[in-house]
Design a protein around this motif. Structure first.
Motif, PDB file in Angstrom:
ATOM      1  N   LEU A  47      -9.662   3.648   7.122  1.00 16.92           N
ATOM      2  CA  LEU A  47      -9.072   4.304   5.815  1.00 16.92           C
ATOM      3  C   LEU A  47      -8.635   3.080   4.915  1.00 16.92           C
ATOM      4  O   LEU A  47      -8.828   3.483   3.762  1.00 16.92           O
ATOM      5  N   ILE A  48      -7.831   2.055   5.595  1.00 17.15           N
ATOM      6  CA  ILE A  48      -7.471   1.134   4.785  1.00 17.15           C
ATOM      7  C   ILE A  48      -8.492   0.497   3.949  1.00 17.15           C
ATOM      8  O   ILE A  48      -8.508   0.006   2.855  1.00 17.15           O
ATOM      9  N   SER A  51      -9.518   2.728   1.299  1.00 11.72           N
ATOM     10  CA  SER A  51      -8.677   2.665  -0.044  1.00 11.72           C
ATOM     11  C   SER A  51      -8.736   1.286  -0.896  1.00 11.72           C
ATOM     12  O   SER A  51      -8.513   1.230  -1.988  1.00 11.72           O
ATOM     13  N   ASN A  52      -8.759   0.262  -0.120  1.00 11.16           N
ATOM     14  CA  ASN A  52      -8.893  -1.011  -0.953  1.00 11.16           C
ATOM     15  C   ASN A  52     -10.552  -1.050  -1.648  1.00 11.16           C
ATOM     16  O   ASN A  52     -10.254  -1.642  -2.812  1.00 11.16           O
ATOM     17  N   VAL A  56      -7.773   3.383  -4.470  1.00  6.00           N
ATOM     18  CA  VAL A  56      -7.096   4.606  -4.327  1.00  6.00           C
ATOM     19  C   VAL A  56      -6.253   4.672  -3.172  1.00  6.00           C
ATOM     20  O   VAL A  56      -6.423   3.572  -2.139  1.00  6.00           O
ATOM     21  N   THR A  57      -5.378   5.352  -2.902  1.00  7.89           N
ATOM     22  CA  THR A  57      -4.070   5.349  -2.129  1.00  7.89           C
ATOM     23  C   THR A  57      -4.766   5.926  -0.651  1.00  7.89           C
ATOM     24  O   THR A  57      -5.514   6.864  -0.929  1.00  7.89           O
ATOM     25  N   VAL A  58      -4.371   5.498   0.305  1.00 12.39           N
ATOM     26  CA  VAL A  58      -4.423   6.149   1.745  1.00 12.39           C
ATOM     27  C   VAL A  58      -3.891   7.626   1.741  1.00 12.39           C
ATOM     28  O   VAL A  58      -4.409   8.618   1.755  1.00 12.39           O
ATOM     29  N   TYR A  60      -3.690   9.508  -1.107  1.00 16.64           N
ATOM     30  CA  TYR A  60      -4.633  10.265  -1.739  1.00 16.64           C
ATOM     31  C   TYR A  60      -5.863  10.879  -0.819  1.00 16.64           C
ATOM     32  O   TYR A  60      -6.274  11.915  -0.861  1.00 16.64           O
ATOM     33  N   LEU A  61      -6.269   9.761  -0.152  1.00 12.54           N
ATOM     34  CA  LEU A  61      -7.635  10.130   0.791  1.00 12.54           C
ATOM     35  C   LEU A  61      -7.040  11.122   1.701  1.00 12.54           C
ATOM     36  O   LEU A  61      -8.060  12.033   2.096  1.00 12.54           O
ATOM     37  N   ASN A 191      -5.449   6.530 -11.443  1.00 16.28           N
ATOM     38  CA  ASN A 191      -4.727   6.135 -10.221  1.00 16.28           C
ATOM     39  C   ASN A 191      -3.193   5.834 -10.873  1.00 16.28           C
ATOM     40  O   ASN A 191      -3.348   5.032 -12.046  1.00 16.28           O
TER      41      ASN A 191
END
Length: 223
Positions: A47-48, A51-52, A56-58, A60-61, A191
Motif C-alpha cells: 500500500l505504501i 501510495s508513493n 495518493v495517500t494511503v 485515500y486508497l 490531491n
C-alpha cells in the motif's frame, strides 16, 4: 469508490498494465488481479509503495467512498455553510459555463454568484497558462479565498472534461474537483493537504497515459 476501483483507475491513468504494475511492486500479476477484483487487499508495505508511486495517500486508497463522507453537522456551522455555498457556486459559474460577468481587471475572466448573504467571485487571467483567485463573502465580509495557477500541457487537453470534473466536487473535496474522476479516456486526479480552513493541493488531467494539464492551488478561511 472502493480500493479495487481506485487501483484500476490510477493504474490506467499512468498507462500501466497489470503486469507492469506487478513488476514495479515486485509481486505477481495474479496478486494485482486479485486486488483489482476485490478478492484481497495488499499488505501495508505494498500500500505504501502504491501510495508513493501514484502520489495518493494511503488513507485515500483504503477508505471506501461511503466511509469518507464528511459529516457537515460535526463541523463548525459557519464552515459547513461555507462549504455548501462553495459547492453551490461551483456548479453555477465557470464549471457550468454560467454567470460570467464583466472583467474586474485588465483582460480578466470573471464569474459571480450570490445566494442570500453569500457572494462568490472567481477571476483569472491567461488561457493555456493561467492564474486566478476565487473568494467568498458573507454580508460583504471576506470569509474564504483560494489562489490557483495552472497550464495546459498537450493539445489533447479538454476544457469540457475539466469543467465536468470540477462539477463533481463534493463535501469530501470541496476545493476544486474530486479525488478521482474518469470519463472515457480522460482521468482527473486531485490531491490536497490540509482542510478547508488551510490547504494546498494539485490537480492533474491525463489523456490515456499522457499528462495534459496541471494546476496548483492553496487557500483557506479569512480571519
Amino acid at each position: 469508490m472502493n480500493f479495487a476501483e481506485k487501483l484500476q483507475l490510477i493504474r490506467k491513468s499512468k498507462g500501466f498494465t497489470q503486469e507492469e504494475l506487478a513488476d514495479k511492486l515486485d509481486v505477481s500479476r495474479q496478486a494485482v488481479a486479485k486486488w483489482e477484483s476485490g478478492q484481497v487487499y495488499p499488505d501495508i508495505s505494498n500500500l505504501i509503495q502504491i501510495s508513493n508511486m501514484f502520489n495518493v495517500t494511503v488513507d485515500y486508497l483504503v477508505k471506501d467512498q461511503a466511509c469518507m463522507v464528511s459529516c457537515l453537522g460535526d463541523m463548525e456551522p459557519d464552515v459547513a455553510q461555507l462549504i455548501r455555498f462553495r459547492l453551490e457556486a461551483n456548479v453555477n459559474t465557470y464549471a457550468a459555463y454560467m454567470n460570467e460577468t464583466a472583467s474586474t481587471r485588465l483582460d480578466s475572466h470573471d464569474f459571480t454568484y450570490s445566494n442570500g448573504p453569500y457572494t462568490y467571485h472567481d477571476t483569472y487571467v491567461g488561457g493555456e497558462q493561467f492564474a486566478g483567485e476565487e473568494a467568498i463573502w458573507y454580508e460583504g465580509k471576506s470569509q474564504y479565498a483560494m489562489n490557483y495557477m495552472g497550464r495546459v500541457i498537450s493539445q489533447n487537453f479538454s476544457g469540457d472534461f475539466l469543467k465536468e470534473a470540477l462539477r463533481a466536487a463534493d463535501v469530501n473535496m470541496p476545493y476544486r474537483g474530486p479525488t478521482c474522476y474518469q470519463a472515457g479516456q480522460y482521468v482527473y486526479r486531485c490531491n490536497v493537504a490540509g482542510d478547508f480552513t488551510w490547504f494546498q493541493g494539485c490537480e492533474e488531467i491525463y489523456y490515456e497515459n499522457e499528462k495534459v494539464y496541471e494546476c496548483y492551488f492553496h487557500g483557506g478561511l479569512m480571519k
